[in-house]
Scaffold this motif. Structure first.
Motif, PDB file in Angstrom:
ATOM      1  N   GLU A 119       0.829  -1.198   0.000  1.00 15.11           N
ATOM      2  CA  GLU A 119       0.000   0.000   0.000  1.00 15.11           C
ATOM      3  C   GLU A 119       0.866   1.251   0.000  1.00 15.11           C
ATOM      4  O   GLU A 119       0.584   2.214  -0.708  1.00 15.11           O
ATOM      5  CB  GLU A 119      -0.931  -0.013   1.212  1.00 15.11           C
ATOM      6  CG  GLU A 119      -1.962   1.088   1.183  1.00 15.11           C
ATOM      7  CD  GLU A 119      -2.936   0.952   2.334  1.00 15.11           C
ATOM      8  OE1 GLU A 119      -3.180   1.969   3.001  1.00 15.11           O
ATOM      9  OE2 GLU A 119      -3.434  -0.171   2.569  1.00 15.11           O
ATOM     10  N   THR A 120       1.937   1.241   0.772  1.00 14.73           N
ATOM     11  CA  THR A 120       2.862   2.374   0.822  1.00 14.73           C
ATOM     12  C   THR A 120       3.520   2.581  -0.540  1.00 14.73           C
ATOM     13  O   THR A 120       3.616   3.709  -1.016  1.00 14.73           O
ATOM     14  CB  THR A 120       3.941   2.152   1.897  1.00 14.73           C
ATOM     15  OG1 THR A 120       3.296   1.948   3.146  1.00 14.73           O
ATOM     16  CG2 THR A 120       4.875   3.332   1.989  1.00 14.73           C
ATOM     17  N   ASN A 121       3.964   1.495  -1.162  1.00 13.65           N
ATOM     18  CA  ASN A 121       4.566   1.602  -2.495  1.00 13.65           C
ATOM     19  C   ASN A 121       3.561   2.144  -3.507  1.00 13.65           C
ATOM     20  O   ASN A 121       3.911   2.935  -4.374  1.00 13.65           O
ATOM     21  CB  ASN A 121       5.100   0.249  -2.955  1.00 13.65           C
ATOM     22  CG  ASN A 121       6.348  -0.154  -2.211  1.00 13.65           C
ATOM     23  OD1 ASN A 121       7.009   0.679  -1.599  1.00 13.65           O
ATOM     24  ND2 ASN A 121       6.654  -1.441  -2.225  1.00 13.65           N
ATOM     25  N   ASN A 122       2.320   1.700  -3.396  1.00 14.59           N
ATOM     26  CA  ASN A 122       1.265   2.180  -4.289  1.00 14.59           C
ATOM     27  C   ASN A 122       1.040   3.672  -4.109  1.00 14.59           C
ATOM     28  O   ASN A 122       0.913   4.413  -5.083  1.00 14.59           O
ATOM     29  CB  ASN A 122      -0.034   1.420  -4.006  1.00 14.59           C
ATOM     30  CG  ASN A 122      -0.637   0.837  -5.250  1.00 14.59           C
ATOM     31  OD1 ASN A 122      -0.075   0.935  -6.330  1.00 14.59           O
ATOM     32  ND2 ASN A 122      -1.784   0.231  -5.078  1.00 14.59           N
ATOM     33  N   ASN A 123       0.982   4.121  -2.844  1.00 14.57           N
ATOM     34  CA  ASN A 123       0.790   5.540  -2.564  1.00 14.57           C
ATOM     35  C   ASN A 123       1.955   6.369  -3.089  1.00 14.57           C
ATOM     36  O   ASN A 123       1.748   7.451  -3.640  1.00 14.57           O
ATOM     37  CB  ASN A 123       0.604   5.781  -1.064  1.00 14.57           C
ATOM     38  CG  ASN A 123      -0.732   5.286  -0.576  1.00 14.57           C
ATOM     39  OD1 ASN A 123      -1.665   5.110  -1.355  1.00 14.57           O
ATOM     40  ND2 ASN A 123      -0.822   5.041   0.720  1.00 14.57           N
ATOM     41  N   ASP A 124       3.175   5.872  -2.886  1.00  9.21           N
ATOM     42  CA  ASP A 124       4.348   6.575  -3.392  1.00  9.21           C
ATOM     43  C   ASP A 124       4.306   6.673  -4.907  1.00  9.21           C
ATOM     44  O   ASP A 124       4.608   7.722  -5.485  1.00  9.21           O
ATOM     45  CB  ASP A 124       5.644   5.873  -2.965  1.00  9.21           C
ATOM     46  CG  ASP A 124       5.926   6.032  -1.484  1.00  9.21           C
ATOM     47  OD1 ASP A 124       5.333   6.934  -0.851  1.00  9.21           O
ATOM     48  OD2 ASP A 124       6.746   5.247  -0.962  1.00  9.21           O
TER      49      ASP A 124
ATOM     50  N   GLU B 166       1.626   6.591  -6.846  1.00  5.19           N
ATOM     51  CA  GLU B 166       0.553   7.518  -7.227  1.00  5.19           C
ATOM     52  C   GLU B 166       0.994   8.965  -7.037  1.00  5.19           C
ATOM     53  O   GLU B 166       0.726   9.814  -7.888  1.00  5.19           O
ATOM     54  CB  GLU B 166      -0.707   7.244  -6.419  1.00  5.19           C
ATOM     55  CG  GLU B 166      -1.419   5.972  -6.822  1.00  5.19           C
ATOM     56  CD  GLU B 166      -2.593   5.654  -5.922  1.00  5.19           C
ATOM     57  OE1 GLU B 166      -3.000   6.512  -5.115  1.00  5.19           O
ATOM     58  OE2 GLU B 166      -3.108   4.529  -6.029  1.00  5.19           O
ATOM     59  N   ARG B 167       1.661   9.242  -5.914  1.00  8.64           N
ATOM     60  CA  ARG B 167       2.152  10.606  -5.675  1.00  8.64           C
ATOM     61  C   ARG B 167       3.188  10.988  -6.718  1.00  8.64           C
ATOM     62  O   ARG B 167       3.204  12.120  -7.211  1.00  8.64           O
ATOM     63  CB  ARG B 167       2.739  10.709  -4.264  1.00  8.64           C
ATOM     64  CG  ARG B 167       1.679  10.758  -3.200  1.00  8.64           C
ATOM     65  CD  ARG B 167       2.149  11.254  -1.845  1.00  8.64           C
ATOM     66  NE  ARG B 167       3.572  11.245  -1.595  1.00  8.64           N
ATOM     67  CZ  ARG B 167       4.191  10.420  -0.755  1.00  8.64           C
ATOM     68  NH1 ARG B 167       3.521   9.516  -0.095  1.00  8.64           N
ATOM     69  NH2 ARG B 167       5.491  10.498  -0.567  1.00  8.64           N
TER      70      ARG B 167
ATOM     71  N   ARG C 105       1.358  11.802  -9.954  1.00  6.15           N
ATOM     72  CA  ARG C 105       0.700  13.122  -9.887  1.00  6.15           C
ATOM     73  C   ARG C 105       1.728  14.238 -10.004  1.00  6.15           C
ATOM     74  O   ARG C 105       1.505  15.229 -10.700  1.00  6.15           O
ATOM     75  CB  ARG C 105      -0.091  13.256  -8.586  1.00  6.15           C
ATOM     76  CG  ARG C 105      -1.427  12.567  -8.624  1.00  6.15           C
ATOM     77  CD  ARG C 105      -2.326  13.032  -7.490  1.00  6.15           C
ATOM     78  NE  ARG C 105      -1.748  12.834  -6.169  1.00  6.15           N
ATOM     79  CZ  ARG C 105      -1.937  11.753  -5.412  1.00  6.15           C
ATOM     80  NH1 ARG C 105      -2.687  10.770  -5.848  1.00  6.15           N
ATOM     81  NH2 ARG C 105      -1.384  11.657  -4.226  1.00  6.15           N
TER      82      ARG C 105
ATOM     83  N   GLU D 180      -7.284  18.107  -6.427  1.00  8.13           N
ATOM     84  CA  GLU D 180      -7.771  17.657  -5.121  1.00  8.13           C
ATOM     85  C   GLU D 180      -9.293  17.623  -5.091  1.00  8.13           C
ATOM     86  O   GLU D 180      -9.889  16.707  -4.532  1.00  8.13           O
ATOM     87  CB  GLU D 180      -7.240  18.582  -4.026  1.00  8.13           C
ATOM     88  CG  GLU D 180      -5.745  18.496  -3.833  1.00  8.13           C
ATOM     89  CD  GLU D 180      -5.219  19.596  -2.944  1.00  8.13           C
ATOM     90  OE1 GLU D 180      -6.024  20.381  -2.381  1.00  8.13           O
ATOM     91  OE2 GLU D 180      -3.991  19.684  -2.801  1.00  8.13           O
TER      92      GLU D 180
ATOM     93  N   GLU E 263     -10.501  14.530  -7.008  1.00  5.63           N
ATOM     94  CA  GLU E 263     -10.303  13.306  -6.236  1.00  5.63           C
ATOM     95  C   GLU E 263     -11.313  13.198  -5.102  1.00  5.63           C
ATOM     96  O   GLU E 263     -11.857  12.123  -4.834  1.00  5.63           O
ATOM     97  CB  GLU E 263      -8.875  13.249  -5.685  1.00  5.63           C
ATOM     98  CG  GLU E 263      -7.838  13.006  -6.759  1.00  5.63           C
ATOM     99  CD  GLU E 263      -6.424  13.045  -6.233  1.00  5.63           C
ATOM    100  OE1 GLU E 263      -6.239  13.067  -4.992  1.00  5.63           O
ATOM    101  OE2 GLU E 263      -5.504  13.042  -7.055  1.00  5.63           O
TER     102      GLU E 263
ATOM    103  N   LYS F 161     -14.163  10.208  -4.728  1.00  2.80           N
ATOM    104  CA  LYS F 161     -14.304   9.407  -3.511  1.00  2.80           C
ATOM    105  C   LYS F 161     -15.721   9.497  -2.954  1.00  2.80           C
ATOM    106  O   LYS F 161     -16.282   8.499  -2.506  1.00  2.80           O
ATOM    107  CB  LYS F 161     -13.283   9.850  -2.462  1.00  2.80           C
ATOM    108  CG  LYS F 161     -11.877   9.417  -2.778  1.00  2.80           C
ATOM    109  CD  LYS F 161     -10.899   9.900  -1.746  1.00  2.80           C
ATOM    110  CE  LYS F 161      -9.481   9.512  -2.134  1.00  2.80           C
ATOM    111  NZ  LYS F 161      -8.490  10.016  -1.202  1.00  2.80           N
TER     112      LYS F 161
END
Length: 104
Positions: A6-11, A13-14, A17, A84, A87, A91
């Motif tokens: 999950e952390t790798n996925n968030n990194d 995605e960031r 972006r 933002e 997004e 959500k």
């Protein structure tokens, strides 16, 4: 293990972006550079051949408005409709749909 993924996925995605934002900024500066170049040429032509009527101002204002809106989008000067906001809305709609699906 799941937390690491999950952390790798968030990194990732960031990073995506941020990369997209940098590309948009580069696009804006290219737009700005072409605006300046073309306006300089138009001003020269106008002042050399028809100095009695400053028609270049119409081009400058028209394109300038477009350039201004491009800057507003790239630098997130819109109070709404920025990344933002999009997004957050996505959500919200996903949560609403999940709630509806639970009751069905």
């Amino acid at each position: 293990m799941e937390l690491i993924m999950e952390t790798n996925n968030n990194d990732f995605e960031r990073y995506q972006r941020a990369k997209k934002q940098v590309e948009q900024i580069k696009g804006f500066y290219s737009h700005l550079a072409s605006y300046i170049l073309v306006m300089a040429i138009l001003i020269f032509i106008n002042l050399k051949y028809t100095p009695q009527y400053l028609w270049f101002l119409w081009s400058m204002m028209g394109w300038g408005i477009g350039l201004f809106f491009h800057a507003m989008k790239v630098f997130n000067w819109f109070p709404f409709f920025n990344q933002e906001w999009e997004e957050k809305k996505i959500k919200e709609y996903m949560e609403e749909e999940n709630k509806r699906n639970k009751f069905e």
